[in-house]
Design an enzyme around this catalytic site. Structure first.
Site, short mmCIF file in Angstrom:
data_model
loop_
_atom_site.label_atom_id
_atom_site.label_comp_id
_atom_site.label_asym_id
_atom_site.label_seq_id
_atom_site.Cartn_x
_atom_site.Cartn_y
_atom_site.Cartn_z
N GLU A 273 0.83 -1.21 0.00
CA GLU A 273 0.00 0.00 0.00
C GLU A 273 0.86 1.26 0.00
O GLU A 273 0.76 2.10 0.89
CB GLU A 273 -0.90 0.01 1.25
CG GLU A 273 -1.79 -1.22 1.40
CD GLU A 273 -2.46 -1.31 2.78
OE1 GLU A 273 -2.12 -0.52 3.68
OE2 GLU A 273 -3.32 -2.19 2.94
N PRO A 274 1.74 1.42 -0.99
CA PRO A 274 2.63 2.58 -0.97
C PRO A 274 1.90 3.87 -1.35
O PRO A 274 1.07 3.87 -2.26
CB PRO A 274 3.67 2.24 -2.04
CG PRO A 274 2.91 1.40 -3.03
CD PRO A 274 1.93 0.60 -2.21
N ARG A 276 3.40 7.60 -0.15
CA ARG A 276 4.44 8.64 -0.22
C ARG A 276 5.53 8.34 -1.25
O ARG A 276 5.97 9.24 -1.97
CB ARG A 276 5.07 8.78 1.17
CG ARG A 276 5.99 9.96 1.35
CD ARG A 276 6.72 9.89 2.70
NE ARG A 276 5.83 9.63 3.80
CZ ARG A 276 5.26 10.56 4.56
NH1 ARG A 276 5.52 11.84 4.32
NH2 ARG A 276 4.44 10.24 5.54
N CYS A 342 -2.65 33.46 10.06
CA CYS A 342 -2.45 34.06 11.38
C CYS A 342 -2.21 33.00 12.44
O CYS A 342 -3.06 32.72 13.29
CB CYS A 342 -3.64 34.94 11.72
SG CYS A 342 -3.76 36.28 10.55
N GLU A 343 -1.05 32.37 12.35
CA GLU A 343 -0.59 31.36 13.30
C GLU A 343 0.94 31.41 13.27
O GLU A 343 1.53 31.47 12.19
CB GLU A 343 -0.98 29.94 12.85
CG GLU A 343 -2.45 29.66 12.75
CD GLU A 343 -3.06 29.17 14.06
OE1 GLU A 343 -2.31 28.86 15.01
OE2 GLU A 343 -4.30 29.11 14.11
C1 LIG Z 1 -1.20 6.03 5.23
C2 LIG Z 1 -1.32 4.58 4.94
C3 LIG Z 1 -0.62 4.01 3.87
C4 LIG Z 1 0.35 4.78 3.03
O1 LIG Z 1 1.47 5.19 3.74
P1 LIG Z 1 2.71 5.84 2.99
O2 LIG Z 1 3.65 6.17 4.06
O3 LIG Z 1 2.21 7.05 2.28
O4 LIG Z 1 3.25 4.82 2.04
C5 LIG Z 1 -0.82 2.67 3.61
N1 LIG Z 1 -1.67 1.92 4.37
C6 LIG Z 1 -2.36 2.44 5.38
C7 LIG Z 1 -3.28 1.58 6.15
C8 LIG Z 1 -2.21 3.79 5.72
O5 LIG Z 1 -2.88 4.30 6.74
#
Ligand SMILES: *Cc1c(COP(=O)(O)O)cnc(C)c1O
Length: 419
Positions: A273-274, A276, A342-343
């Site tokens: 599940e990539p 970033r 404004c922070e």
């Molecule tokens: C946020 C998240 C991801 C992705 O994370 P990255 O650091 O962006 O790769 C994958 N799986 C789950 C369950 C997440 O919450």
């Protein structure tokens, strides 16, 4: 690598000068490179060689429809955390049978919707959710494919807000309790156990926590198999880090090699599940200096993007490279780069050495593709930025800049009794 490079000193996205986009679309604007997104996805996907695998891009990192459509065309699956994300995936041409659904707070409506389109797997995060999902599926005459999200209790060595695999985290079920919960899941009428899931955190820069999690997960898979479950896939989540400053995260190839090494000869599909690592360095935030300011103590570069547009520095204390689009030849000055919000938390850099910047100059924040626009808000009644996708020598606005009408959409002025 990415496709934001200098030509004769001026910063380009692929074949398009950022200055051109600033002139024609305005600022602040998020700019994504199609070539970089494609490269990141294909490199990550290829890292798994010919073992059975599905790369489910984490939609929450960057969810623009054109970006999802690009990834869908490359064969990506998707990791979603809400119905809204499911609808985006479907609108962009994503295949439901490659969608996994994560998150601790799935509602019954969301379960129903995902069941009705036939997603690949629900990553279930609690016993209560197992029971509810079984009920919803039974009502629909459906069977929900499930994995339990297991919390392996490893320290991912990342920022506490994005560490998810520790014992005290809200995510997943303790790995010691997983076998008993799998037995319950298998006995529920509306569920079919298909996998084991975990996600230990984000911006991982070392392999050790991944391998520690793998060891626990595989021990669990072996036990579940011995208990008679047919575990078809192992979802190892996302989290692979990127270089913002001087981090040296493992490459996708090294990451995949380590995971596959741990897997041994077990016949399991690997699901990832990539987010970033696909989107982060495929985007920049383009902004313009409104004016500079010197309070005697410090010099400030005030830009037209703020924490509402890009919250990572304020939320995580994140470091992002800032660069002038055209670099002045004079020696650098030490400045704070701040937004108009404004922070006091509204800064992109503190005491950073940058070439001299004057009003009207363009700057970019690098590595802004992931957790950039998606976390933008309208705080201070600031319309959210435009998004642009560059592809070779052309660019398209893939989300127009919000208007003042957008800011008040849905609001109603009610009659109040006169004082
Ligand atoms: C946020 C998240 C991801 C992705 O994370 P990255 O650091 O962006 O790769 C994958 N799986 C789950 C369950 C997440 O919450």
């Amino acid at each position: 690598m990415n496709h934001f490079e200098r030509r004769d000193g001026e910063l380009f996205a692929e074949g398009v000068a950022l200055r051109t986009i600033a002139d024609e679309v305005g600022t602040p604007t998020y700019i994504y490179s199609a070539a970089t997104l494609t490269r990141h996805f294909t490199v990550f996907d290829a890292a798994w060689g010919d073992i059975d695998h599905t790369v489910c891009y984490a939609v929450k990192a960057l969810s623009n429809l054109s970006v999802l459509a690009l990834l869908a065309r490359l064969g990506a699956g998707f990791d979603i955390v809400s119905s809204g994300e499911l609808r985006r995936v479907l609108a962009a041409g994503g295949v439901p049978s490659k969608v996994v659904f994560s998150g601790v707070g799935k509602t019954r409506d969301e379960m129903r919707e995902a069941l009705s389109v036939g997603i690949k797997c629900f990553n279930v995060e609690s016993e209560a959710e197992l029971h509810e999902l079984s009920e919803v599926a039974t009502e629909l005459g459906a069977v929900a494919p499930v994995s339990l999200r297991v919390n392996p209790d490893v320290d991912p060595k990342t920022h506490p807000y994005i560490a998810t695999g520790l014992r005290e985290s809200k995510f997943g079920v303790p790995w010691q309790r997983a076998p008993a919960l799998y037995a319950k899941a298998a006995a529920l009428p509306g569920l079919k156990v298909v996998g084991v899931d975990c996600h230990i955190g984000s911006q991982l820069s070392e392999l050790a926590p991944v391998l520690a999690a793998m060891a626990k997960l595989l021990e669990l898979v072996d036990q579940l198999t011995a208990d008679g479950h047919r575990i078809q896939h192992l979802d190892i989540g996302g989290g692979l880090g990127i270089t913002y400053q001087d981090e040296t995260p493992p490459t996708p190839a090294a990451y995949a090699k380590a995971v596959m090494g741990a897997l041994g000869d077990r016949q399991l599909e690997i699901v990832t599940e990539p987010g970033r690592v696909i989107a982060g360095n495929a985007g920049v935030l383009l902004m313009r200096c409104i004016r500079t300011k010197d309070n005697g103590e410090r010099e400030f570069v005030v830009v037209d993007a703020g924490m509402n547009d890009a919250i990572r520095p304020a939320l995580y204390g994140a470091w992002h490279t800032l660069e002038a689009v055209v670099v002045a030849p004079e020696p650098p000055r030490r400045v704070d780069v701040v937004g108009p919000v404004c922070e006091s938390g509204d800064f992109f850099a503190k005491q950073r050495d940058l070439p001299p910047i004057v009003a009207g100059d363009l700057l970019v924040m690098r590595s802004a593709g992931a957790y950039g626009f998606v976390m933008a808000s309208q705080y201070n009644s600031r319309p959210r930025p435009a998004e642009v996708l560059v592809n070779g020598d052309r660019y398209d606005v893939v989300r127009r800049r919000e208007s003042y009408e957008d800011l008040v959409r849905g609001e109603i002025i009610v009659e109040t009794p006169e004082a």
